[in-house]
Design a protein around this motif. Structure first.
Motif, PDB file in Angstrom:
ATOM      1  N   GLY A  75       0.793  -1.223   0.000  1.00 25.83           N
ATOM      2  CA  GLY A  75       0.000   0.000   0.000  1.00 25.83           C
ATOM      3  C   GLY A  75       0.820   1.264   0.000  1.00 25.83           C
ATOM      4  N   LEU A  76       2.107   1.159   0.374  1.00 29.40           N
ATOM      5  CA  LEU A  76       2.969   2.330   0.450  1.00 29.40           C
ATOM      6  C   LEU A  76       3.972   2.404  -0.696  1.00 29.40           C
ATOM      7  N   GLU A  77       3.954   1.407  -1.586  1.00 27.63           N
ATOM      8  CA  GLU A  77       5.024   1.255  -2.571  1.00 27.63           C
ATOM      9  C   GLU A  77       5.229   2.464  -3.482  1.00 27.63           C
ATOM     10  N   ASN A  78       4.178   3.222  -3.773  1.00 31.31           N
ATOM     11  CA  ASN A  78       4.344   4.400  -4.640  1.00 31.31           C
ATOM     12  C   ASN A  78       5.164   5.497  -3.970  1.00 31.31           C
ATOM     13  N   ARG A 128       5.361  -5.578  -5.199  1.00 30.16           N
ATOM     14  CA  ARG A 128       6.821  -5.568  -5.242  1.00 30.16           C
ATOM     15  C   ARG A 128       7.337  -5.019  -6.567  1.00 30.16           C
ATOM     16  N   THR A 129       6.626  -5.324  -7.642  1.00 25.21           N
ATOM     17  CA  THR A 129       7.021  -4.804  -8.950  1.00 25.21           C
ATOM     18  C   THR A 129       6.864  -3.287  -8.989  1.00 25.21           C
ATOM     19  N   VAL A 130       5.733  -2.792  -8.475  1.00 21.72           N
ATOM     20  CA  VAL A 130       5.524  -1.335  -8.423  1.00 21.72           C
ATOM     21  C   VAL A 130       6.602  -0.685  -7.567  1.00 21.72           C
ATOM     22  N   PHE A 131       6.915  -1.293  -6.437  1.00 20.91           N
ATOM     23  CA  PHE A 131       7.962  -0.795  -5.546  1.00 20.91           C
ATOM     24  C   PHE A 131       9.285  -0.659  -6.296  1.00 20.91           C
TER      25      PHE A 131
END
Length: 338
Positions: free
Chosen positions: A108-111, A213-216
């Motif tokens: 939820g925080l990856e962005n 994880r990919t977005v992160f």
């Protein structure tokens, strides 16, 4: 409680600016704040709260008592049908916390990966990046009142979040110490992909439904390509807020320069890319003294090696005047000048 004297603050601000704190106390718990307030001398002294130093430009030595926030710890406090509620000490590094929540299976925080600073500073600035702001993932926080010593819990409404703004930059500025922050991580998780750089990553990789994880990793790659590492080149990340203008103002600027980068907002206004405005005025790569504009991203001011706070302040004001003269837009600084 240990009182340190004559402490160099250069290691404690990400721009790497020289400044000395006459007296400094490390805050590891709420009780440490109360000990300061109960102290016969320190209790009455003017105070300056310092977190990770990623949103401050030090232009002078600090006669105030510096409260260095170092409250640590992370834990899951509640599992709800719609969210995980995670509590984090204000002294924890923000990026490390983003990585930790992912490792626990709570995305939820990856962005907001790789945003410099501490968790306690995140609500002050209402940090945000790539389509997400702290207020979108915020549950509540604990703060200690610097007058009464009382611990108060505030929700999102009470924090008065705005674009890179909160009550801690307004009515509570310098009046309290944030000690713990609780984050609300949504269940089920949905990726936030509505941003140009992320869309480019999707096109490049062919991945149309990335996991967290990919977005992160995408965000880390994007930010690393654009922004300097504060551990290598002193900086505070984005130095100016992206200005928000009316539709009429936006049309006027587009009429003068159709290439201006702008984004429509939900309320009908438009957000202009401050970095584009600065670049259009010819500032990218320029310097005043040892303070400069980063070659890869005009929104970032950097320490060329031995900058002092007054040089950063002079450069920032020159940029503001330049952008105002060309576009009629007054850029607002993100960091606090001290």
């Amino acid at each position: 409680m240990q009182i340190e004297t004559g402490v160099s603050l250069k290691p404690f601000n990400t721009f790497g600016l020289p400044a000395v704190a006459g007296r400094l106390v490390r805050i590891a718990a709420e009780a440490d704040v109360r000990r300061v307030l109960d102290h016969p001398e320190l209790g009455l002294a003017p105070k300056f709260v310092l977190g990770g130093g990623s949103n401050v430009i030090l232009t002078r030595d600090m006669p105030e008592l510096v409260l260095k926030v170092e409250v640590m710890g992370r834990r899951l406090v509640e599992t709800r049908p719609d969210a995980y509620i995670v509590e984090v000490g204000a002294g924890e590094r923000w990026h490390d916390t983003v990585a930790w929540t992912l490792a626990q299976g709570w995305p939820g925080l990856e962005n907001m990966a790789l945003i410099p600073g501490t968790v306690g500073a995140a609500p002050v600035q209402n940090i945000g990046a790539y389509g997400l702001e702290l207020q979108d993932r915020f549950e509540s926080l604990d703060t200690v009142d610097l007058t009464t010593g009382r611990t108060v819990t505030l929700n999102a409404l009470q924090c008065k979040f705005g674009y890179r703004d909160s009550i801690f930059k307004g009515g509570l500025a310098g009046k309290s110490v944030i000690t713990r922050v609780r984050l609300r991580l949504p269940r089920p998780w949905q990726p936030q992909l509505g941003y140009l750089d992320i869309e480019r990553k999707m096109t490049e990789t062919g991945i149309t439904a990335p996991d967290a994880r990919t977005v992160f990793q995408w965000i880390c790659d994007i930010r690393s390509a654009k922004l300097p590492d504060p551990a290598v080149i002193g900086n505070v990340g984005s130095f100016f807020k992206n200005p928000v203008v009316t539709p009429e103002q936006c049309r006027d600027i587009i009429a003068r320069d159709p290439h201006v980068v702008h984004y429509p907002m939900d309320d009908g206004s438009f957000k202009l890319a401050a970095g584009w405005l600065i670049d259009a005025c010819g500032w990218k790569g320029k310097s005043i003294g040892q303070a400069g504009v980063f070659e890869k991203q005009a929104l970032v001011l950097v320490n060329r090696g031995a900058a002092i706070g007054s040089e950063v302040q002079t450069l920032a004001r020159a940029i503001q005047e330049s952008v105002y003269g060309r576009f009629g837009i007054r850029l607002e600084m993100e960091p606090v000048l001290v």
